[in-house]
Design a protein around this motif. Sequence first.
Motif, PDB file in Angstrom:
ATOM      1  N   THR A 117      24.500  56.925  34.407  1.00 29.14           N
ATOM      2  CA  THR A 117      25.714  57.603  35.479  1.00 29.14           C
ATOM      3  C   THR A 117      25.810  55.906  36.468  1.00 29.14           C
ATOM      4  O   THR A 117      25.471  55.948  36.787  1.00 29.14           O
ATOM      5  N   HIS A 118      27.423  55.881  35.744  1.00 30.98           N
ATOM      6  CA  HIS A 118      28.179  54.714  37.223  1.00 30.98           C
ATOM      7  C   HIS A 118      29.390  54.990  37.985  1.00 30.98           C
ATOM      8  O   HIS A 118      29.652  55.863  37.396  1.00 30.98           O
ATOM      9  N   GLY A 119      29.739  53.705  38.320  1.00 29.95           N
ATOM     10  CA  GLY A 119      31.259  53.895  38.920  1.00 29.95           C
ATOM     11  C   GLY A 119      31.576  52.280  39.231  1.00 29.95           C
ATOM     12  O   GLY A 119      30.792  51.723  38.546  1.00 29.95           O
ATOM     13  N   GLY A 120      32.307  51.592  39.682  1.00 28.71           N
ATOM     14  CA  GLY A 120      33.087  50.394  40.372  1.00 28.71           C
ATOM     15  C   GLY A 120      31.785  50.647  41.308  1.00 28.71           C
ATOM     16  O   GLY A 120      31.696  50.968  42.783  1.00 28.71           O
ATOM     17  N   ILE A 136      21.412  52.221  37.257  1.00 31.34           N
ATOM     18  CA  ILE A 136      21.532  50.701  36.373  1.00 31.34           C
ATOM     19  C   ILE A 136      22.046  49.675  37.149  1.00 31.34           C
ATOM     20  O   ILE A 136      21.470  48.444  37.417  1.00 31.34           O
ATOM     21  N   HIS A 137      22.978  50.028  38.220  1.00 30.19           N
ATOM     22  CA  HIS A 137      23.931  48.578  38.791  1.00 30.19           C
ATOM     23  C   HIS A 137      23.571  49.054  40.285  1.00 30.19           C
ATOM     24  O   HIS A 137      24.165  50.805  40.651  1.00 30.19           O
ATOM     25  N   GLY A 138      23.514  49.018  41.726  1.00 30.02           N
ATOM     26  CA  GLY A 138      22.319  48.986  41.980  1.00 30.02           C
ATOM     27  C   GLY A 138      23.548  50.090  43.511  1.00 30.02           C
ATOM     28  O   GLY A 138      23.703  50.606  44.649  1.00 30.02           O
ATOM     29  N   CYS A 139      24.523  49.907  43.222  1.00 30.46           N
ATOM     30  CA  CYS A 139      26.357  49.955  44.724  1.00 30.46           C
ATOM     31  C   CYS A 139      27.039  51.389  44.165  1.00 30.46           C
ATOM     32  O   CYS A 139      28.455  51.126  44.412  1.00 30.46           O
ATOM     33  N   GLU A 140      26.677  51.283  42.900  1.00 33.36           N
ATOM     34  CA  GLU A 140      27.432  52.309  42.393  1.00 33.36           C
ATOM     35  C   GLU A 140      27.662  54.297  42.765  1.00 33.36           C
ATOM     36  O   GLU A 140      26.883  54.819  42.389  1.00 33.36           O
ATOM     37  N   TYR A 141      28.508  54.675  44.257  1.00 32.72           N
ATOM     38  CA  TYR A 141      27.694  55.410  44.926  1.00 32.72           C
ATOM     39  C   TYR A 141      27.644  56.627  44.591  1.00 32.72           C
ATOM     40  O   TYR A 141      27.152  58.060  44.830  1.00 32.72           O
TER      41      TYR A 141
HETATM   42 ZN   LIG Z   1      27.739  49.976  36.025  1.00 30.89          ZN
END
Ligand SMILES: [Zn+2]
Length: 318
Positions: free
Chosen positions: A138-141, A51-56
Amino acid sequence: MRKTVTFGGITAEPGTKKSGWAPVLDTDYKLPVTVINGVDNGKTILLTSSIHGCEYPSIEAVFRVAETLDPKEVSGAIVVINPVNVDGFLTRTPYLVPRDGKNLNRLFPGDPEGTLGDKIAYVLTEDFQKKVDFHLDTHGGDIPETQLSYVYYPGISEAKEALRISEEAAEYVLHAEFLIKSQAVNHAYNYAAILGIPSLMLELGDNARWTEEEVSLYLENIYNVLRYLKVLPGEAEKRHRDIKRITEGEYLDADYSGRWYAFVGREDSVKKGQKIGEIRDLFGNVLKEYYAEYDGVVLMVVSTLAIKEGAPIIAYGR
Ligand SMILES: [Zn+2]
Protein backbone atom coordinates in the motif's frame (compact mmCIF):
# COMPACT_ATOMS: atom_id res chain seq x y z
CA MET A 1 -6.21 -28.21 12.23
CA ARG A 2 -4.77 -24.74 11.91
CA LYS A 3 -1.01 -24.53 12.42
CA THR A 4 1.24 -22.16 14.34
CA VAL A 5 3.02 -19.75 11.96
CA THR A 6 6.33 -17.92 12.28
CA PHE A 7 7.50 -14.90 10.26
CA GLY A 8 10.71 -13.01 10.95
CA GLY A 9 11.06 -14.87 14.24
CA ILE A 10 7.58 -13.84 15.43
CA THR A 11 5.38 -16.84 16.21
CA ALA A 12 1.58 -16.80 16.50
CA GLU A 13 -0.48 -19.78 17.65
CA PRO A 14 -3.83 -20.42 15.93
CA GLY A 15 -6.36 -17.70 16.84
CA THR A 16 -3.74 -15.27 18.17
CA LYS A 17 -1.94 -12.11 17.13
CA LYS A 18 1.73 -11.44 17.92
CA SER A 19 3.88 -8.39 17.24
CA GLY A 20 7.63 -7.95 17.37
CA TRP A 21 10.76 -6.89 15.56
CA ALA A 22 12.26 -8.94 12.77
CA PRO A 23 16.03 -8.58 12.25
CA VAL A 24 17.50 -7.53 8.90
CA LEU A 25 20.64 -9.66 8.39
CA ASP A 26 23.77 -8.23 10.03
CA THR A 27 22.36 -4.70 10.57
CA ASP A 28 20.91 -3.03 13.67
CA TYR A 29 17.74 -2.33 11.62
CA LYS A 30 14.55 -4.21 12.47
CA LEU A 31 11.16 -4.55 10.78
CA PRO A 32 7.98 -4.11 12.87
CA VAL A 33 5.92 -7.24 12.21
CA THR A 34 2.44 -8.31 13.33
CA VAL A 35 1.37 -11.88 12.63
CA ILE A 36 -2.41 -12.42 12.77
CA ASN A 37 -3.01 -16.16 12.72
CA GLY A 38 -6.60 -17.28 12.14
CA VAL A 39 -8.55 -20.20 13.55
CA ASP A 40 -9.45 -21.81 10.21
CA ASN A 41 -7.18 -22.68 7.32
CA GLY A 42 -6.82 -20.31 4.39
CA LYS A 43 -4.33 -18.24 2.48
CA THR A 44 -1.40 -16.34 4.01
CA ILE A 45 -1.36 -12.67 3.03
CA LEU A 46 1.54 -10.24 3.31
CA LEU A 47 0.26 -6.69 3.93
CA THR A 48 2.89 -3.94 3.81
CA SER A 49 2.96 -0.17 4.06
CA SER A 50 5.50 2.64 4.25
CA ILE A 51 8.03 1.24 1.83
CA HIS A 52 7.85 5.00 1.16
CA GLY A 53 7.88 6.81 4.48
CA CYS A 54 5.23 9.53 4.21
CA GLU A 55 2.25 8.02 2.34
CA TYR A 56 0.04 8.43 5.36
CA PRO A 57 -3.50 7.25 4.49
CA SER A 58 -2.05 3.80 3.68
CA ILE A 59 0.24 3.75 6.70
CA GLU A 60 -2.52 4.71 9.15
CA ALA A 61 -4.98 2.26 7.56
CA VAL A 62 -2.51 -0.62 7.87
CA PHE A 63 -1.72 0.33 11.50
CA ARG A 64 -5.45 -0.01 12.17
CA VAL A 65 -5.68 -3.40 10.45
CA ALA A 66 -2.81 -4.72 12.57
CA GLU A 67 -4.18 -3.27 15.80
CA THR A 68 -7.89 -3.98 15.46
CA LEU A 69 -8.35 -7.13 13.38
CA ASP A 70 -9.58 -10.05 15.49
CA PRO A 71 -7.66 -13.26 14.64
CA LYS A 72 -10.85 -15.22 15.32
CA GLU A 73 -12.30 -13.61 12.15
CA VAL A 74 -9.36 -14.71 10.01
CA SER A 75 -9.03 -17.86 7.91
CA GLY A 76 -5.36 -18.36 7.15
CA ALA A 77 -2.99 -15.62 8.28
CA ILE A 78 -2.24 -11.95 7.68
CA VAL A 79 1.36 -10.86 8.12
CA VAL A 80 1.69 -7.09 8.49
CA ILE A 81 4.94 -5.13 8.14
CA ASN A 82 4.39 -1.43 8.86
CA PRO A 83 6.28 0.80 8.56
CA VAL A 84 8.69 -1.14 6.35
CA ASN A 85 10.84 1.99 6.07
CA VAL A 86 10.90 2.84 9.79
CA ASP A 87 13.65 5.47 9.48
CA GLY A 88 11.92 7.14 6.52
CA PHE A 89 8.64 7.27 8.44
CA LEU A 90 10.15 8.66 11.66
CA THR A 91 12.35 11.24 9.93
CA ARG A 92 9.61 12.22 7.40
CA THR A 93 11.86 11.42 4.45
CA PRO A 94 9.95 11.03 1.17
CA TYR A 95 10.69 7.99 -1.07
CA LEU A 96 14.08 7.10 0.32
CA VAL A 97 15.77 4.97 2.93
CA PRO A 98 17.60 7.76 4.83
CA ARG A 99 20.77 5.77 5.54
CA ASP A 100 21.64 5.00 1.91
CA GLY A 101 19.45 7.42 -0.07
CA LYS A 102 17.92 4.60 -2.13
CA ASN A 103 14.30 4.17 -3.20
CA LEU A 104 13.38 0.85 -1.59
CA ASN A 105 10.66 0.23 -4.16
CA ARG A 106 13.27 -0.04 -6.93
CA LEU A 107 15.53 -2.54 -5.19
CA PHE A 108 13.73 -5.87 -5.41
CA PRO A 109 14.75 -8.70 -5.05
CA GLY A 110 17.41 -6.98 -2.95
CA ASP A 111 20.99 -7.94 -2.20
CA PRO A 112 22.36 -9.39 1.08
CA GLU A 113 25.75 -7.78 0.31
CA GLY A 114 24.34 -4.33 -0.50
CA THR A 115 23.45 -1.26 1.57
CA LEU A 116 20.57 -1.17 4.07
CA GLY A 117 17.82 -0.71 1.45
CA ASP A 118 19.12 -3.69 -0.55
CA LYS A 119 19.16 -5.80 2.61
CA ILE A 120 15.61 -4.82 3.62
CA ALA A 121 14.39 -5.78 0.12
CA TYR A 122 16.28 -9.08 0.34
CA VAL A 123 14.75 -9.99 3.72
CA LEU A 124 11.27 -8.99 2.53
CA THR A 125 11.68 -11.27 -0.47
CA GLU A 126 13.30 -14.26 1.24
CA ASP A 127 11.64 -14.31 4.67
CA PHE A 128 8.19 -13.00 3.74
CA GLN A 129 7.17 -12.95 0.05
CA LYS A 130 8.40 -16.50 -0.62
CA LYS A 131 6.28 -17.84 2.28
CA VAL A 132 2.93 -16.22 1.41
CA ASP A 133 0.10 -16.62 -1.12
CA PHE A 134 -0.51 -12.94 -1.88
CA HIS A 135 1.27 -9.62 -1.34
CA LEU A 136 -0.81 -6.47 -0.89
CA ASP A 137 1.46 -3.41 -0.83
CA THR A 138 0.00 0.00 0.00
CA HIS A 139 1.19 3.45 -1.01
CA GLY A 140 -0.11 6.96 -1.80
CA GLY A 141 1.26 10.35 -2.80
CA ASP A 142 4.42 11.12 -0.86
CA ILE A 143 5.30 14.68 0.35
CA PRO A 144 6.04 16.10 -3.13
CA GLU A 145 3.44 14.11 -5.13
CA THR A 146 0.10 15.50 -6.30
CA GLN A 147 -1.88 12.57 -7.63
CA LEU A 148 -5.11 10.60 -7.68
CA SER A 149 -5.86 7.06 -6.51
CA TYR A 150 -4.61 4.01 -8.35
CA VAL A 151 -4.56 0.26 -8.30
CA TYR A 152 -1.50 -1.25 -9.94
CA TYR A 153 -1.32 -4.89 -10.92
CA PRO A 154 1.77 -6.69 -12.21
CA GLY A 155 2.00 -7.24 -15.97
CA ILE A 156 5.29 -9.13 -16.24
CA SER A 157 5.89 -12.67 -14.99
CA GLU A 158 6.33 -16.18 -16.36
CA ALA A 159 3.71 -17.19 -13.78
CA LYS A 160 0.56 -16.48 -15.79
CA GLU A 161 -1.76 -17.69 -13.03
CA ALA A 162 -0.24 -15.16 -10.60
CA LEU A 163 -0.89 -12.40 -13.16
CA ARG A 164 -4.46 -13.59 -13.67
CA ILE A 165 -5.25 -13.64 -9.94
CA SER A 166 -3.62 -10.20 -9.49
CA GLU A 167 -5.76 -8.72 -12.27
CA GLU A 168 -8.88 -10.34 -10.85
CA ALA A 169 -8.07 -9.06 -7.33
CA ALA A 170 -7.78 -5.55 -8.76
CA GLU A 171 -11.51 -5.69 -9.59
CA TYR A 172 -12.19 -5.77 -5.85
CA VAL A 173 -10.43 -2.50 -5.06
CA LEU A 174 -13.51 -0.35 -4.57
CA HIS A 175 -12.07 3.17 -4.50
CA ALA A 176 -9.58 4.07 -7.22
CA GLU A 177 -9.56 6.41 -10.22
CA PHE A 178 -7.06 4.51 -12.36
CA LEU A 179 -6.31 0.85 -13.01
CA ILE A 180 -2.74 0.42 -14.21
CA LYS A 181 -1.07 -2.65 -15.66
CA SER A 182 2.55 -2.28 -14.57
CA GLN A 183 5.53 -3.18 -16.72
CA ALA A 184 8.02 -2.70 -13.86
CA VAL A 185 9.98 -5.61 -12.39
CA ASN A 186 11.93 -4.28 -9.41
CA HIS A 187 9.12 -2.93 -7.24
CA ALA A 188 8.08 -5.06 -4.25
CA TYR A 189 4.74 -6.21 -5.69
CA ASN A 190 6.15 -6.77 -9.19
CA TYR A 191 8.85 -9.01 -7.82
CA ALA A 192 6.26 -11.02 -5.86
CA ALA A 193 4.51 -11.77 -9.17
CA ILE A 194 7.81 -12.82 -10.74
CA LEU A 195 8.13 -15.31 -7.85
CA GLY A 196 4.66 -16.61 -8.76
CA ILE A 197 2.88 -14.81 -5.93
CA PRO A 198 -0.09 -12.65 -6.99
CA SER A 199 0.05 -9.06 -5.79
CA LEU A 200 -1.38 -5.56 -5.95
CA MET A 201 -0.12 -2.10 -5.14
CA LEU A 202 -2.71 0.45 -3.99
CA GLU A 203 -2.28 4.23 -3.93
CA LEU A 204 -4.63 6.75 -2.34
CA GLY A 205 -4.01 10.23 -0.94
CA ASP A 206 -1.41 12.83 -1.93
CA ASN A 207 1.17 15.33 -0.69
CA ALA A 208 1.45 13.42 2.60
CA ARG A 209 -1.93 14.68 3.77
CA TRP A 210 -4.18 12.26 5.55
CA THR A 211 -7.80 12.53 6.58
CA GLU A 212 -10.19 10.23 8.35
CA GLU A 213 -12.15 9.88 5.11
CA GLU A 214 -9.07 8.71 3.16
CA VAL A 215 -8.16 6.21 5.87
CA SER A 216 -11.74 4.86 5.78
CA LEU A 217 -11.65 4.46 1.99
CA TYR A 218 -8.30 2.74 2.28
CA LEU A 219 -9.64 0.33 4.90
CA GLU A 220 -12.62 -0.51 2.66
CA ASN A 221 -10.18 -1.32 -0.17
CA ILE A 222 -7.98 -3.51 2.02
CA TYR A 223 -10.84 -5.37 3.72
CA ASN A 224 -12.62 -6.01 0.43
CA VAL A 225 -9.48 -7.51 -1.13
CA LEU A 226 -9.03 -9.65 2.01
CA ARG A 227 -12.64 -10.86 1.57
CA TYR A 228 -11.91 -11.65 -2.10
CA LEU A 229 -8.94 -13.73 -0.90
CA LYS A 230 -11.29 -15.42 1.61
CA VAL A 231 -9.13 -14.65 4.65
CA LEU A 232 -11.99 -12.54 6.01
CA PRO A 233 -15.64 -13.68 6.14
CA GLY A 234 -18.37 -12.21 3.98
CA GLU A 235 -18.92 -11.69 0.28
CA ALA A 236 -16.38 -9.49 -1.51
CA GLU A 237 -17.99 -6.73 -3.53
CA LYS A 238 -16.91 -6.07 -7.11
CA ARG A 239 -16.05 -2.47 -7.93
CA HIS A 240 -19.07 -0.85 -9.55
CA ARG A 241 -17.74 2.67 -10.15
CA ASP A 242 -15.99 3.58 -13.40
CA ILE A 243 -12.24 3.31 -13.54
CA LYS A 244 -9.83 4.60 -16.17
CA ARG A 245 -7.61 1.84 -17.55
CA ILE A 246 -4.01 2.74 -18.24
CA THR A 247 -2.05 0.30 -20.38
CA GLU A 248 1.08 2.38 -20.93
CA GLY A 249 2.67 4.89 -18.57
CA GLU A 250 5.62 7.28 -18.71
CA TYR A 251 7.31 7.93 -15.37
CA LEU A 252 9.82 10.73 -15.82
CA ASP A 253 12.69 11.44 -13.45
CA ALA A 254 14.59 14.73 -13.24
CA ASP A 255 17.69 14.96 -15.46
CA TYR A 256 19.10 17.80 -13.37
CA SER A 257 18.88 19.28 -9.89
CA GLY A 258 17.38 22.75 -9.74
CA ARG A 259 13.88 24.27 -10.03
CA TRP A 260 10.94 22.24 -11.39
CA TYR A 261 8.06 23.93 -13.27
CA ALA A 262 5.09 21.78 -14.26
CA PHE A 263 2.78 23.13 -17.00
CA VAL A 264 0.03 20.60 -16.40
CA GLY A 265 -1.89 19.38 -13.36
CA ARG A 266 -3.05 15.96 -12.27
CA GLU A 267 -5.87 14.55 -14.41
CA ASP A 268 -5.14 17.03 -17.25
CA SER A 269 -5.24 15.62 -20.77
CA VAL A 270 -1.98 16.02 -22.68
CA LYS A 271 -1.42 15.98 -26.43
CA LYS A 272 1.58 14.46 -28.16
CA GLY A 273 4.30 17.14 -28.37
CA GLN A 274 2.76 19.30 -25.63
CA LYS A 275 5.26 20.85 -23.23
CA ILE A 276 4.54 19.44 -19.79
CA GLY A 277 7.33 20.94 -17.70
CA GLU A 278 10.88 22.19 -17.46
CA ILE A 279 13.83 22.31 -15.11
CA ARG A 280 15.71 25.59 -14.65
CA ASP A 281 18.97 26.23 -12.84
CA LEU A 282 19.20 28.63 -9.90
CA PHE A 283 19.75 31.59 -12.29
CA GLY A 284 16.68 30.85 -14.43
CA ASN A 285 18.42 29.14 -17.36
CA VAL A 286 16.38 26.29 -18.78
CA LEU A 287 18.28 23.01 -18.37
CA LYS A 288 15.69 20.65 -19.80
CA GLU A 289 12.21 20.83 -21.33
CA TYR A 290 9.83 17.90 -21.15
CA TYR A 291 7.25 17.07 -23.85
CA ALA A 292 4.50 14.43 -23.95
CA GLU A 293 5.39 11.57 -26.28
CA TYR A 294 1.76 10.65 -26.90
CA ASP A 295 -1.80 11.72 -26.09
CA GLY A 296 -2.64 10.78 -22.53
CA VAL A 297 -3.67 11.83 -19.07
CA VAL A 298 -1.50 13.17 -16.24
CA LEU A 299 -1.30 10.67 -13.37
CA MET A 300 1.06 12.44 -10.98
CA VAL A 301 2.85 15.79 -10.79
CA VAL A 302 5.56 16.72 -8.33
CA SER A 303 4.46 19.93 -6.62
CA THR A 304 7.74 21.09 -5.07
CA LEU A 305 9.76 23.89 -6.65
CA ALA A 306 13.02 22.24 -5.67
CA ILE A 307 14.01 19.11 -7.55
CA LYS A 308 16.93 16.73 -7.25
CA GLU A 309 18.44 14.84 -10.17
CA GLY A 310 16.95 11.37 -10.40
CA ALA A 311 13.80 12.18 -8.40
CA PRO A 312 10.36 11.68 -9.99
CA ILE A 313 8.83 14.77 -11.64
CA ILE A 314 5.75 13.71 -13.56
CA ALA A 315 3.85 10.64 -14.78
CA TYR A 316 1.31 10.34 -17.56
CA GLY A 317 -0.30 7.43 -19.29
CA ARG A 318 -2.79 6.26 -21.92
ZN1 LIG B 1 4.98 4.90 -2.62
